[in-house]
Design a protein around this motif. Structure first.
Motif, PDB file in Angstrom:
ATOM      1  N   GLU A  15      58.839  57.209  30.208  1.00 23.93           N
ATOM      2  CA  GLU A  15      60.042  56.409  30.467  1.00 23.93           C
ATOM      3  C   GLU A  15      60.949  57.088  31.493  1.00 23.93           C
ATOM      4  OE1 GLU A  15      63.878  54.673  27.960  1.00 23.93           O
ATOM      5  OE2 GLU A  15      62.666  56.283  27.110  1.00 23.93           O
ATOM      6  N   ARG A  19      61.786  55.849  35.327  1.00 23.65           N
ATOM      7  CA  ARG A  19      63.178  55.638  35.733  1.00 23.65           C
ATOM      8  C   ARG A  19      63.483  56.417  37.019  1.00 23.65           C
ATOM      9  NH1 ARG A  19      65.823  58.080  31.685  1.00 23.65           N
ATOM     10  NH2 ARG A  19      66.377  59.859  32.949  1.00 23.65           N
ATOM     11  N   HIS A  22      61.636  54.922  40.008  1.00 24.06           N
ATOM     12  CA  HIS A  22      62.319  53.708  40.452  1.00 24.06           C
ATOM     13  C   HIS A  22      63.542  54.067  41.302  1.00 24.06           C
ATOM     14  CE1 HIS A  22      63.737  49.580  40.350  1.00 24.06           C
ATOM     15  NE2 HIS A  22      64.921  50.014  39.948  1.00 24.06           N
TER      16      HIS A  22
END
Length: 166
Positions: A15, A19, A22
């Motif tokens: 995760e 993140r 991105h």
């Protein structure tokens, strides 16, 4: 700021990796926008007194620094699941500790700043003196580490539990 050398691996959950990847992709996509802003400000004339131009250049510098930081972090990141076993201090664990001579306990996430960047919990690096001292400790273990002033501090691991993002 997180620095990563050749022999240092930063532990990230999938995760957190996604993140940060991105964020990196967005910054790279935004490069032409910043370049266009700089060019537009340059057209306004005298660069010595052009606050908009200097602000745009400063913003570009900050973005490029963050891009380099994220690229280095992600290049050396070890992606894996958060630990699931209780009782042993490791990256990705929430540690509750008590310092010698103090009645209060302290709770923090043992991870990189990037891993805990979006939470309210204090984050200590596994590479900090406290983090290094606690790595591998089991609930109830007392460890000692050196403070910046040269004194030593004893700390007892009360409990270690896997971090759960809110």
């Amino acid at each position: 700021m997180v620095t990563v050398s050749e022999n240092q691996v930063t532990w990230l959950t999938q995760e957190a990796y996604d993140r940060l990847k991105h964020e990196l992709d967005e910054l790279i996509e935004n490069r032409p926008v910043i370049a266009a802003e700089i060019n537009a400000r340059r057209e306004e004339g005298d660069l010595r007194e052009n606050g908009g131009y200097h602000a745009a250049r400063e913003e570009q510098g900050k973005q490029e620094a963050r891009i380099r930081q994220l690229q280095e972090l992600l290049r050396a990141a070890k992606v894996g699941e958060a630990p699931t076993t209780n009782g042993i201090a490791a990256p990705g664990m929430v540690l509750t500790v008590r310092y010698e001579g103090d009645d209060e306990t302290e709770e923090f996430l043992l991870a990189t700043r990037e891993e805990g960047a979006h939470g309210a919990m204090e984050v200590y690096s596994p590479n900090s003196p406290l983090g290094k001292a606690l790595l591998g400790a089991k609930d109830g273990d007392t460890r000692e580490y050196e403070l910046p002033n040269g004194n030593s501090q004893k700390v007892t691991l009360i409990k270690a539990v896997p971090y759960k993002a809110a």
